[in-house]
Scaffold this active site. Structure first.
Site, PDB file in Angstrom:
ATOM      1  N   PHE A 165      17.501  32.078  22.171  1.00  0.00           N
ATOM      2  CA  PHE A 165      16.834  33.125  22.999  1.00  0.00           C
ATOM      3  C   PHE A 165      17.720  34.313  22.778  1.00  0.00           C
ATOM      4  O   PHE A 165      18.701  34.229  23.071  1.00  0.00           O
ATOM      5  CB  PHE A 165      16.596  32.709  24.223  1.00  0.00           C
ATOM      6  CG  PHE A 165      15.905  33.823  25.152  1.00  0.00           C
ATOM      7  CD1 PHE A 165      14.378  34.029  25.030  1.00  0.00           C
ATOM      8  CD2 PHE A 165      16.376  34.630  25.999  1.00  0.00           C
ATOM      9  CE1 PHE A 165      14.001  35.016  25.547  1.00  0.00           C
ATOM     10  CE2 PHE A 165      16.050  35.698  26.635  1.00  0.00           C
ATOM     11  CZ  PHE A 165      14.541  35.909  26.326  1.00  0.00           C
ATOM     12  N   LYS A 200      23.954  39.925  31.462  1.00  0.00           N
ATOM     13  CA  LYS A 200      23.802  39.130  32.559  1.00  0.00           C
ATOM     14  C   LYS A 200      25.273  39.232  33.631  1.00  0.00           C
ATOM     15  O   LYS A 200      25.112  39.865  34.407  1.00  0.00           O
ATOM     16  CB  LYS A 200      23.661  37.732  31.961  1.00  0.00           C
ATOM     17  CG  LYS A 200      22.423  37.416  31.388  1.00  0.00           C
ATOM     18  CD  LYS A 200      21.970  36.156  31.765  1.00  0.00           C
ATOM     19  CE  LYS A 200      20.361  35.815  31.390  1.00  0.00           C
ATOM     20  NZ  LYS A 200      19.844  35.591  29.990  1.00  0.00           N
ATOM     21  N   ASP A 247      25.736  36.047  20.332  1.00  0.00           N
ATOM     22  CA  ASP A 247      25.080  36.484  21.516  1.00  0.00           C
ATOM     23  C   ASP A 247      25.876  35.848  22.803  1.00  0.00           C
ATOM     24  O   ASP A 247      25.385  34.382  22.998  1.00  0.00           O
ATOM     25  CB  ASP A 247      23.525  36.148  21.429  1.00  0.00           C
ATOM     26  CG  ASP A 247      22.595  36.462  22.846  1.00  0.00           C
ATOM     27  OD1 ASP A 247      23.485  36.664  23.811  1.00  0.00           O
ATOM     28  OD2 ASP A 247      21.641  36.548  22.640  1.00  0.00           O
TER      29      ASP A 247
HETATM   30  C1  LIG Z   1      19.073  36.442  29.087  1.00  0.00           C
HETATM   31  C2  LIG Z   1      19.545  36.379  27.611  1.00  0.00           C
HETATM   32  C3  LIG Z   1      19.029  37.505  26.819  1.00  0.00           C
HETATM   33  C4  LIG Z   1      18.148  38.529  27.351  1.00  0.00           C
HETATM   34  O1  LIG Z   1      18.756  39.244  28.486  1.00  0.00           O
HETATM   35  P1  LIG Z   1      17.749  40.301  29.106  1.00  0.00           P
HETATM   36  O2  LIG Z   1      18.784  41.141  30.077  1.00  0.00           O
HETATM   37  O3  LIG Z   1      16.878  39.606  30.088  1.00  0.00           O
HETATM   38  O4  LIG Z   1      17.237  41.307  28.159  1.00  0.00           O
HETATM   39  C5  LIG Z   1      19.517  37.464  25.512  1.00  0.00           C
HETATM   40  N1  LIG Z   1      20.304  36.473  25.064  1.00  0.00           N
HETATM   41  C6  LIG Z   1      20.736  35.540  25.800  1.00  0.00           C
HETATM   42  C7  LIG Z   1      21.601  34.234  25.318  1.00  0.00           C
HETATM   43  C8  LIG Z   1      20.126  35.260  27.284  1.00  0.00           C
HETATM   44  O5  LIG Z   1      20.679  34.126  27.775  1.00  0.00           O
END
Ligand SMILES: *Cc1c(COP(=O)(O)O)cnc(C)c1O
Length: 386
Positions: A123, A239, A210
């Site tokens: 994700f 986050k 990420d």
């Molecule tokens: C939550 C998340 C995202 C997206 O972040 P947003 O601030 O909602 O755009 C991307 N990568 C990972 C691994 C995430 O957990």
């Protein structure tokens, strides 16, 4: 717009790991706004830093130097060993920056169709490029045409990446989460990142991590890659970085740090004084209160206690995690558990249909963690027996 199926509750106040709704009922929060509020709710130092910055200077523009942004870049690069940082406002934007960086890097090297290796069950966000990169049909369906320039392989499978290396000369980067949060709390083999690093070195690819969910202490280290003794080329954050104030970052090292030139990328809000003040104070509190050590200990405590209390429950497939992410995989879909937990005044989450996910604040105390485990185990047993 009708983009969320919301739970029937409205919170109006928070302190530490506790939230209060508009009827005065108190809830134990084991989700932290999905890995955002690492310091808990309204940590006095964070609230104070935000108030002080808000009454000094909130926003100027990236047309000018921003002192707190420069200090935050300095701090993040010190903690990570990366060289520089670009600031934005969310995880998706941080990953967009990484994807653009990889494509520009490819073009600079004469690769006409720069391609990024991405993972199944990953994700990366909800913008067009990041939902294309995500390995989840649900976030893509209906939004075709998706972008080109991505190849997908199974997560935690080095052989599959090696095969791409053998067959595809257009690859410029690998984009991967050190652990998958949304994809079901999937922790790869200990050697996975090291072997990916090696493959990237052999092929001249960028290793782009990420760390939107795994970074800023969640794994028990500042960055999850620090468990693997490697250095990535690109790291994305969001986050937990601002403790609840919207901020994202894309950090780079070596050749990757030289790719963007003035005019290549920008953000109006990114790295403004208010967001950077919040992020700086978040980092300072994590350090001053030794929250990395606490996250490591509390995460182990939670997993051990879950293993003890659920050892005789046959439909519990696995209890896993790293630092303060805990996943409890059941043999059956269990999304209903979220609502049942809410009725017991506990906030948890279910991801990937069958995995109960906890993302407690780093400030959670052991007696609070005991309550989380006791209520969660009771609910799981009730649910599986009904
Ligand atoms: C939550 C998340 C995202 C997206 O972040 P947003 O601030 O909602 O755009 C991307 N990568 C990972 C691994 C995430 O957990």
């Amino acid at each position: 717009m009708n983009t969320y199926s919301r739970l029937p509750v409205t919170f109006v106040k928070g302190s530490g790991v506790w939230l209060w709704d508009d009827r005065g009922e108190k809830y134990l929060d084991a989700l932290s706004g999905v890995a955002v509020c690492g310091l808990g709710h309204c940590h006095p130092r964070l609230s104070k830093a935000i108030c002080e910055q808000a009454s000094t200077l909130i926003h100027t523009s990236n047309l000018y130097h921003i002192e707190k942004q420069e200090r935050l870049a300095e701090r993040l690069t010190q903690l990570s060993g990366m060289d520089n940082a670009f600031f934005c406002n969310s995880g998706a934007e941080a990953n967009e920056a990484a994807i653009k960086l990889a494509r520009l890097h490819g073009h600079d090297r004469g690769i006409a169709v720069p391609t990024i290796v991405v993972m199944e069950r990953s994700f990366h966000g909800r913008t067009m490029a990041t939902l294309t990169a995500s390995g989840n049909r649900k976030v893509q369906a209906g939004f075709e045409p998706l972008l080109s320039g991505f190849v997908r392989v199974p997560y935690n499978n080095i052989e599959a990446v090696a095969q791409v290396a053998a067959n595809n000369k257009d690859v410029v980067a690998v984009l991967v989460e050190p652990f998958q949060g949304e994809g079901g709390v999937n922790i790869p083999e200990a050697h996975y990142l090291r072997e990916l690093r090696h493959l990237c070195d052999q092929n001249g690819w960028l290793l782009m991590l990420d760390e939107v969910q795994s970074g800023i202490g969640r794994s028990g280290k500042w960055f999850a890659f620090q468990h693997s003794q490697i250095m990535p080329d690109v790291v994305t954050l969001a986050k937990g970085l601002g403790g609840g104030v919207a901020i994202g970052a894309c950090m780079a090292k070596g050749a990757a740090a030289e790719v963007f030139k003035p005019g290549n990328h920008a953000s109006t809000f990114g790295g403004n004084p208010l967001a950077c003040a919040a992020a700086l104070e978040t980092l300072a509190v994590i350090e001053d209160e030794h929250l990395l050590e606490h996250a490591t200990e509390l995460g182990d405590f939670l997993r051990n206690r879950f293993r003890q209390q659920l050892s005789d429950v046959s439909k519990v497939v696995q209890i896993r995690g790293q630092g303060l992410i805990v996943g409890i995989e059941l043999a059956v879909p269990c999304v209903d558990l979220v609502k049942k937990a809410l009725e017991r005044k506990l906030l948890i989450n279910v991801t990937s249909e069958k995995v109960v996910r906890l993302l407690p604040a780093f400030v959670m105390q052991q007696n609070e963690a005991e309550q989380v485990v006791d209520i969660t185990c009771l609910l799981i047993k009730e649910f599986l027996n009904s």
